[in-house]
Design a protein around this motif. Structure first.
Motif, short mmCIF file in Angstrom:
data_model
loop_
_atom_site.label_atom_id
_atom_site.label_comp_id
_atom_site.label_asym_id
_atom_site.label_seq_id
_atom_site.Cartn_x
_atom_site.Cartn_y
_atom_site.Cartn_z
N LEU A 216 32.79 40.43 45.81
CA LEU A 216 32.18 41.54 46.55
C LEU A 216 30.86 41.17 47.20
CD1 LEU A 216 32.79 44.38 43.92
CD2 LEU A 216 34.03 44.09 46.09
N PHE A 217 29.95 40.61 46.42
CA PHE A 217 28.56 40.45 46.86
C PHE A 217 28.28 39.07 47.42
CE2 PHE A 217 28.41 43.81 43.60
CZ PHE A 217 27.84 44.82 44.36
N ALA A 218 27.46 39.03 48.49
CA ALA A 218 27.20 37.77 49.19
C ALA A 218 25.75 37.68 49.64
CB ALA A 218 28.14 37.63 50.38
N GLY A 219 24.83 37.81 48.70
CA GLY A 219 23.43 37.62 49.03
C GLY A 219 22.75 38.85 49.59
N ARG A 220 21.48 38.70 49.93
CA ARG A 220 20.66 39.84 50.34
C ARG A 220 21.16 40.49 51.62
NH1 ARG A 220 14.41 38.41 50.09
NH2 ARG A 220 14.35 40.62 50.61
N ASP A 221 21.76 39.71 52.51
CA ASP A 221 22.24 40.28 53.78
C ASP A 221 23.76 40.32 53.86
OD1 ASP A 221 22.77 37.60 54.07
OD2 ASP A 221 21.61 37.33 55.92
N GLY A 222 24.45 39.89 52.81
CA GLY A 222 25.91 39.90 52.82
C GLY A 222 26.55 38.80 53.63
N LEU A 223 25.76 37.82 54.06
CA LEU A 223 26.27 36.79 54.97
C LEU A 223 26.34 35.39 54.35
CD1 LEU A 223 24.32 37.78 58.22
CD2 LEU A 223 26.65 38.41 57.59
N ASP A 224 26.00 35.26 53.07
CA ASP A 224 25.93 33.92 52.48
C ASP A 224 27.22 33.13 52.63
OD1 ASP A 224 23.36 34.46 51.76
OD2 ASP A 224 23.69 34.39 49.59
N ASP A 225 28.35 33.75 52.36
CA ASP A 225 29.62 33.02 52.42
C ASP A 225 30.08 32.75 53.84
OD1 ASP A 225 30.47 32.67 49.53
OD2 ASP A 225 29.99 34.78 49.58
N TYR A 226 29.70 33.61 54.78
CA TYR A 226 30.02 33.32 56.18
C TYR A 226 29.29 32.07 56.66
CZ TYR A 226 31.96 38.06 56.43
OH TYR A 226 32.70 39.20 56.22
N ARG A 227 28.09 31.86 56.16
CA ARG A 227 27.34 30.67 56.56
C ARG A 227 28.06 29.41 56.11
NH1 ARG A 227 23.04 34.30 54.80
NH2 ARG A 227 21.88 34.96 56.65
N ILE A 228 28.66 29.45 54.94
CA ILE A 228 29.43 28.30 54.45
C ILE A 228 30.70 28.12 55.27
CG2 ILE A 228 30.70 27.36 52.48
CD1 ILE A 228 28.74 28.97 50.70
N LEU A 229 31.44 29.22 55.45
CA LEU A 229 32.71 29.15 56.17
C LEU A 229 32.52 28.69 57.62
CD1 LEU A 229 34.42 32.39 54.83
CD2 LEU A 229 35.20 30.04 54.46
N ALA A 230 31.48 29.16 58.27
CA ALA A 230 31.26 28.79 59.67
C ALA A 230 31.13 27.29 59.84
CB ALA A 230 30.01 29.49 60.20
N ARG A 231 30.52 26.63 58.88
CA ARG A 231 30.37 25.17 58.96
C ARG A 231 31.68 24.44 58.67
NH1 ARG A 231 25.62 26.50 56.01
NH2 ARG A 231 26.59 25.76 54.07
N GLN A 232 32.52 25.05 57.83
CA GLN A 232 33.75 24.37 57.41
C GLN A 232 34.91 24.56 58.37
OE1 GLN A 232 34.38 26.07 53.51
NE2 GLN A 232 33.08 24.56 52.48
N LEU A 233 34.97 25.69 59.05
CA LEU A 233 36.17 26.05 59.81
C LEU A 233 36.51 25.13 60.98
CD1 LEU A 233 35.88 29.95 59.82
CD2 LEU A 233 37.55 28.54 58.60
N PRO A 234 35.55 24.67 61.78
CA PRO A 234 35.97 23.86 62.94
C PRO A 234 36.85 22.68 62.60
CG PRO A 234 33.67 24.49 63.15
CD PRO A 234 34.10 24.90 61.76
N ALA A 235 36.61 22.01 61.49
CA ALA A 235 37.42 20.85 61.12
C ALA A 235 38.79 21.24 60.59
CB ALA A 235 36.68 20.03 60.06
N LEU A 236 38.98 22.50 60.25
CA LEU A 236 40.22 22.93 59.62
C LEU A 236 41.24 23.54 60.59
CD1 LEU A 236 38.67 24.70 56.50
CD2 LEU A 236 39.87 22.51 56.50
N ILE A 237 40.77 23.99 61.75
CA ILE A 237 41.66 24.68 62.69
C ILE A 237 42.47 23.67 63.50
CG2 ILE A 237 41.78 26.32 64.61
CD1 ILE A 237 39.05 27.40 63.69
N ALA A 238 43.78 23.75 63.39
CA ALA A 238 44.66 22.86 64.14
C ALA A 238 44.65 23.24 65.63
CB ALA A 238 46.08 22.95 63.59
N PRO A 239 45.01 22.32 66.51
CA PRO A 239 45.11 22.66 67.93
C PRO A 239 46.02 23.86 68.15
CG PRO A 239 45.26 20.29 67.63
CD PRO A 239 45.30 20.88 66.26
N GLY A 240 45.54 24.84 68.89
CA GLY A 240 46.30 26.06 69.14
C GLY A 240 46.26 27.05 68.01
N GLY A 241 45.58 26.70 66.93
CA GLY A 241 45.50 27.57 65.78
C GLY A 241 44.31 28.51 65.81
N ALA A 242 44.12 29.24 64.71
CA ALA A 242 43.04 30.21 64.66
C ALA A 242 42.63 30.46 63.21
CB ALA A 242 43.47 31.53 65.30
#
Length: 291
Positions: A216-242
């Protein structure tokens, strides 16, 4: 074949409706008091809810119903009491230690359908899978292979049981991990419903007192886990994927900024209540230039 329940005596007819109404009157704290009471009555009787809606006079109030009502009065989630929750096209076993699936999260499947527009993703990754909610719904939608990741061993136990019940053990694999830290390779569809509640935000008792805080909880602004995911996602998305990511209703702008800063193109999708609910992140195509 299971024999139908015996017809209650005339003096008991109408008792089920009266019992449901009485319980609903005590559930004023709930946004769906009548539905809660109907689901508990059906669970106590061991029948589908539709059965008591169509012909409640076939049944008498079972002894177990009173104890279920008392559990609900302690704000225990209905899904924990009945042990199941319908989501998308599947039913999932859920309980303490696993986040209860919400209808708003179906927005991620709708957004994925729009992105693939008639074609099927071959591989699906669900980050923060919980009881397998998004992954198993996606595998029911498309003939794909899937991987679910969660840090909670208890949630993964539910996920594996749900995959077995749905006959998907040959297509769904689950591992314990922290987001994509242990993941290599690319996936056509990445789904994620990370924690996004700020730590000082007030939640209903049935959520705060019963569901796992780590989901449920993700830090003072609720964005802690998005900061992690944003860095990880580009390498994981296949061509044409999402990557399709759930957000809180006020988080479209800051999460879009985090994803865009990593070079991703972002589109917003709204839920059934017209609230911002899902972001679809794709790689920006670099135009080819002639030599």
């Amino acid at each position: 074949m299971i024999a139908p329940p015996p017809t209650p005596p005339a003096s008991g007819r109408g008792a089920v409706n009266a019992g449901i109404a009485a319980a609903a009157a005590r559930f004023a704290f709930s946004a769906t008091p009548r539905l809660d009471a109907e689901l508990l009555m059906a669970h106590a009787l061991g029948v589908e809810r539709n059965a008591i809606l169509l012909d409640p006079t076939r049944y008498a109030i079972p002894a177990a119903f009173a104890a279920l009502v008392e559990r609900r009065l302690r704000h225990e989630p209905i899904a924990y009491i009945t042990g199941t929750r319908g989501f998308w096209s599947i039913d999932l076993a859920v309980g303490p230690g696993a986040l209860v699936p919400r209808a708003d999260s179906e927005t991620l499947l709708i957004a994925a359908q729009a992105h693939f527009a008639g074609r099927a993703p071959g591989t699906v990754l669900d980050l923060g899978t919980g009881p397998g909610t998004l992954l198993l719904a996606a595998l029911d939608e498309w003939p794909a292979q899937g991987l679910g990741v969660d840090f909670s061993s208890k949630a993964l136990d539910y996920a594996r049981d749900n995959a077995a019940t749905l006959g998907m053990t040959d297509r769904a694999r689950f591992i314990r991990g922290s987001w994509a830290s242990a993941i290599a390779g690319q996936f056509d569809l990445i789904l994620a419903n990370p924690p996004y509640i700020a730590t000082d935000e007030t939640l209903p008792a049935e959520v705060h007192d019963h569901e796992p805080h780590a989901a449920l909880f993700a830090g003072r602004d609720g964005l802690d886990d998005y900061r992690i995911l944003a860095r990880q996602l580009p390498a994981l998305i296949a061509p044409g994927g999402a990557a399709v990511i759930e957000i809180g209703a006020t988080q479209a702008e800051p999460v879009t900024a985090l994803l865009a800063a990593q070079g991703l193109h972002v589109a917003l999708h709204h839920d059934y209540g017209a609230n911002p609910r899902a972001l679809v992140a794709t790689k920006v195509l670099t135009p080819c230039t002639a030599p």
